[in-house]
Scaffold this motif. Structure first.
Motif, PDB file in Angstrom:
ATOM      1  N   VAL A  35       1.013  -1.130   0.011  1.00  8.60           N
ATOM      2  CA  VAL A  35       0.165  -0.011  -0.061  1.00  8.60           C
ATOM      3  C   VAL A  35       0.819   1.036  -0.085  1.00  8.60           C
ATOM      4  N   ASP A  36       0.515   2.116  -0.810  1.00  7.06           N
ATOM      5  CA  ASP A  36       1.266   3.398  -0.666  1.00  7.06           C
ATOM      6  C   ASP A  36       0.195   4.383  -0.359  1.00  7.06           C
ATOM      7  N   LEU A  37       0.564   4.955   0.587  1.00  7.90           N
ATOM      8  CA  LEU A  37      -0.332   6.085   1.452  1.00  7.90           C
ATOM      9  C   LEU A  37       0.182   7.543   0.813  1.00  7.90           C
ATOM     10  N   ASN A  38      -0.815   8.280   0.508  1.00  8.10           N
ATOM     11  CA  ASN A  38      -0.742   9.586   0.047  1.00  8.10           C
ATOM     12  C   ASN A  38      -0.612  10.561   1.491  1.00  8.10           C
ATOM     13  N   ALA A  39      -0.283  11.767   1.115  1.00  5.01           N
ATOM     14  CA  ALA A  39      -0.056  12.656   2.323  1.00  5.01           C
ATOM     15  C   ALA A  39      -1.440  12.998   3.066  1.00  5.01           C
ATOM     16  N   TRP A  69      -4.332 -12.129  10.705  1.00  2.00           N
ATOM     17  CA  TRP A  69      -4.473 -11.176   9.259  1.00  2.00           C
ATOM     18  C   TRP A  69      -4.910 -12.213   7.899  1.00  2.00           C
ATOM     19  N   SER A  70      -4.247 -13.174   8.107  1.00  2.37           N
ATOM     20  CA  SER A  70      -4.434 -13.956   6.768  1.00  2.37           C
ATOM     21  C   SER A  70      -5.957 -14.301   6.558  1.00  2.37           C
ATOM     22  N   SER A  71      -6.810 -14.579   7.867  1.00  5.72           N
ATOM     23  CA  SER A  71      -8.092 -15.090   7.596  1.00  5.72           C
ATOM     24  C   SER A  71      -9.218 -13.871   7.822  1.00  5.72           C
ATOM     25  N   ASN A  72      -8.415 -12.485   7.836  1.00  2.00           N
ATOM     26  CA  ASN A  72      -9.252 -11.524   8.249  1.00  2.00           C
ATOM     27  C   ASN A  72      -8.728 -10.017   7.793  1.00  2.00           C
ATOM     28  N   ARG A  73      -8.553 -10.123   6.107  1.00  2.00           N
ATOM     29  CA  ARG A  73      -7.760  -9.061   5.606  1.00  2.00           C
ATOM     30  C   ARG A  73      -8.761  -7.887   5.124  1.00  2.00           C
ATOM     31  N   LYS A  74      -8.874  -7.131   6.252  1.00  2.00           N
ATOM     32  CA  LYS A  74      -9.717  -5.785   6.619  1.00  2.00           C
ATOM     33  C   LYS A  74      -8.883  -4.538   6.553  1.00  2.00           C
ATOM     34  N   ILE A  75      -9.006  -3.659   5.831  1.00  2.00           N
ATOM     35  CA  ILE A  75      -8.443  -2.400   6.251  1.00  2.00           C
ATOM     36  C   ILE A  75      -9.255  -1.154   6.373  1.00  2.00           C
ATOM     37  N   ASN A  76      -9.069  -0.062   7.194  1.00  2.00           N
ATOM     38  CA  ASN A  76      -9.518   0.970   7.292  1.00  2.00           C
ATOM     39  C   ASN A  76      -8.721   2.062   6.809  1.00  2.00           C
ATOM     40  N   LEU A  77      -9.479   3.026   5.967  1.00  2.00           N
ATOM     41  CA  LEU A  77      -8.592   4.064   5.237  1.00  2.00           C
ATOM     42  C   LEU A  77      -9.334   5.218   5.522  1.00  2.00           C
ATOM     43  N   LEU A  78      -8.554   6.422   6.041  1.00  2.00           N
ATOM     44  CA  LEU A  78      -8.827   7.848   6.098  1.00  2.00           C
ATOM     45  C   LEU A  78      -8.048   8.597   5.142  1.00  2.00           C
ATOM     46  N   GLY A  79      -8.314   8.837   3.935  1.00  3.62           N
ATOM     47  CA  GLY A  79      -7.392   9.762   2.960  1.00  3.62           C
ATOM     48  C   GLY A  79      -7.497   8.868   1.542  1.00  3.62           C
ATOM     49  N   GLU A  80      -6.162   8.871   1.210  1.00  3.85           N
ATOM     50  CA  GLU A  80      -5.803   8.345  -0.009  1.00  3.85           C
ATOM     51  C   GLU A  80      -4.841   7.274  -0.125  1.00  3.85           C
ATOM     52  N   ALA A  81      -5.126   6.179  -0.742  1.00  6.05           N
ATOM     53  CA  ALA A  81      -3.972   5.106  -0.916  1.00  6.05           C
ATOM     54  C   ALA A  81      -4.157   4.257  -2.249  1.00  6.05           C
ATOM     55  N   HIS A  82      -2.981   3.812  -2.615  1.00  9.72           N
ATOM     56  CA  HIS A  82      -2.719   2.886  -3.877  1.00  9.72           C
ATOM     57  C   HIS A  82      -2.653   1.522  -3.423  1.00  9.72           C
ATOM     58  N   PHE A  83      -3.436   0.430  -3.674  1.00  8.19           N
ATOM     59  CA  PHE A  83      -3.279  -0.932  -3.489  1.00  8.19           C
ATOM     60  C   PHE A  83      -2.556  -1.833  -4.352  1.00  8.19           C
ATOM     61  N   LYS A  84      -1.828  -2.747  -3.940  1.00  6.92           N
ATOM     62  CA  LYS A  84      -1.401  -3.789  -5.005  1.00  6.92           C
ATOM     63  C   LYS A  84      -1.671  -5.174  -4.143  1.00  6.92           C
ATOM     64  N   VAL A  85      -2.638  -5.990  -4.064  1.00  8.23           N
ATOM     65  CA  VAL A  85      -3.185  -6.729  -3.282  1.00  8.23           C
ATOM     66  C   VAL A  85      -2.637  -8.382  -3.619  1.00  8.23           C
ATOM     67  N   SER A  86      -2.048  -8.942  -3.036  1.00 11.76           N
ATOM     68  CA  SER A  86      -1.579 -10.419  -3.189  1.00 11.76           C
ATOM     69  C   SER A  86      -2.905 -11.327  -3.078  1.00 11.76           C
ATOM     70  N   THR A  87      -2.859 -12.299  -3.839  1.00 17.43           N
ATOM     71  CA  THR A  87      -3.926 -13.138  -4.035  1.00 17.43           C
ATOM     72  C   THR A  87      -4.093 -14.043  -2.317  1.00 17.43           C
ATOM     73  N   GLY A  88      -5.287 -14.492  -2.235  1.00 22.86           N
ATOM     74  CA  GLY A  88      -5.798 -14.822  -0.923  1.00 22.86           C
ATOM     75  C   GLY A  88      -7.124 -14.701  -0.687  1.00 22.86           C
ATOM     76  N   THR A  89      -7.529 -14.737   0.823  1.00 23.18           N
ATOM     77  CA  THR A  89      -8.807 -14.788   1.048  1.00 23.18           C
ATOM     78  C   THR A  89      -9.265 -13.150   0.567  1.00 23.18           C
ATOM     79  N   ASN A  90     -10.619 -13.003   0.947  1.00 21.94           N
ATOM     80  CA  ASN A  90     -11.377 -11.569   0.677  1.00 21.94           C
ATOM     81  C   ASN A  90     -10.387 -10.500   1.187  1.00 21.94           C
ATOM     82  N   PHE A  91     -10.312  -9.480   0.677  1.00 21.25           N
ATOM     83  CA  PHE A  91      -9.540  -8.534   0.995  1.00 21.25           C
ATOM     84  C   PHE A  91     -10.498  -7.209   0.778  1.00 21.25           C
TER      85      PHE A  91
END
Length: 300
Positions: A118-122, A133-155
């Motif tokens: 994940v690349d976080l902007n300012a 984490w591997s069984s619960n790939r959940k993110i909370n985001l405030l702002g802006e970010a660019h994601f490159k997600v690896s294969t696996g369970t739901n993200f």
């Protein structure tokens, strides 16, 4: 049960990184007094002094001492179990969240436990669960970010204005005060708002929230322009552009003498403040005076 925002606030509180506004919001919770007691108590935790030689002598004495029958008092055991449970609870409450935050003018590259990046902007904050984490790939985001997600369970990425479920691998999310934009650069993502609007995006497609409606747009390139040091806008209120300038250049605008609702199309770079100001303000007919990090704006 604590929600994600409260978890983030508590973690920042323990790290002495809570702003005045966030602390005031936390104080409104009915559980605040109990949290305060725990946090105050943690400040008194101190490891006992440890002297190697006496400790070694004591240990060896116990090893070679004949064993004696013991009478076990269950009450201390119960207290010990209760204390251990309390410690586990404290760890679960305060240390199960990992938070990354960028300030004005900063960007941050984050590698998640599964190898996703994940690349976080300012001026952005990203929070995720530390354990399992591997069984619960959940993110909370405030702002802006660019994601490159690896294969696996739901993200899943949750923001203030919507939720993004990953069906592919690469996408960008911008969730600011009055902006919500999702662009897909590879694979698929499913975007959902909290009023049940949904869109499935494929490579080269994006959506933005306008008048509370998800509106489709075309995405070019293979990554967002902010990663190349530039912000681009298409018919966006001037207020949003000034907000982004503040994030990237650590400046503060005095804006009360201009119309911030007028729409701006264009962009600015992150390398030169003067060029950035000229790129935005001259086409909009706005004069400016720079005084350190404060910039006063006025209509021409």
């Amino acid at each position: 049960m604590l929600n994600d925002k409260e978890n983030t606030y508590l973690a920042k509180w323990l790290n002495d990184d809570l702003s005045f506004e966030e602390l005031e919001e936390l104080k409104q919770l009915p559980e605040y007094n109990e949290y305060k007691k725990i946090v105050d108590g943690l400040t008194y935790f101190k490891a006992p002094p440890f002297d190697v030689q006496p400790s070694l002598a004591t240990t060896l004495g116990k090893i070679y001492r004949p064993k004696e029958a013991k009478v076990i008092n269950l009450k201390p055991v119960v207290y010990t179990i209760a204390a251990a449970a309390s410690i586990i609870l404290i760890i679960g409450i305060f240390f199960n969240k990992v938070t990354y935050t960028t300030n004005q003018g900063e960007q941050l590259a984050v590698v998640l436990p599964d190898g996703s990046s994940v690349d976080l902007n300012a001026s952005s904050t990203l929070t995720h669960q530390r354990f399992f984490w591997s069984s619960n790939r959940k993110i909370n985001l405030l702002g802006e970010a660019h994601f490159k997600v690896s294969t696996g369970t739901n993200f899943t990425v949750t923001t203030k204005l919507g939720k993004i479920e990953v069906l592919g691998t690469q996408f960008n999310i911008k969730d600011r005060t009055n902006e919500f934009i999702v662009d897909c650069y590879e694979g698929k993502v499913k975007v959902s708002t909290y009023d049940n609007q949904q869109k499935v995006l494929q490579k080269g497609e994006g959506v933005f929230l306008k008048n509370n409606q998800l509106t489709e747009e075309t995405v070019s390139g293979n990554e967002p322009m902010w990663k190349k040091g530039e912000s681009i806008f298409n018919s966006v209120p001037l207020k949003n552009v000034l907000d982004e300038l503040e994030r990237q250049y650590k400046v503060v605008f005095k804006r009360n003498q201009i119309d911030q609702k007028q729409l701006f199309t264009g962009g600015f770079n992150y390398q030169d403040l003067t060029i950035a100001l000229e790129s935005v303000l001259v086409p909009m007919g706005v004069d400016y005076v720079v005084n350190g990090s404060n910039i006063s704006l006025s209509a021409q």
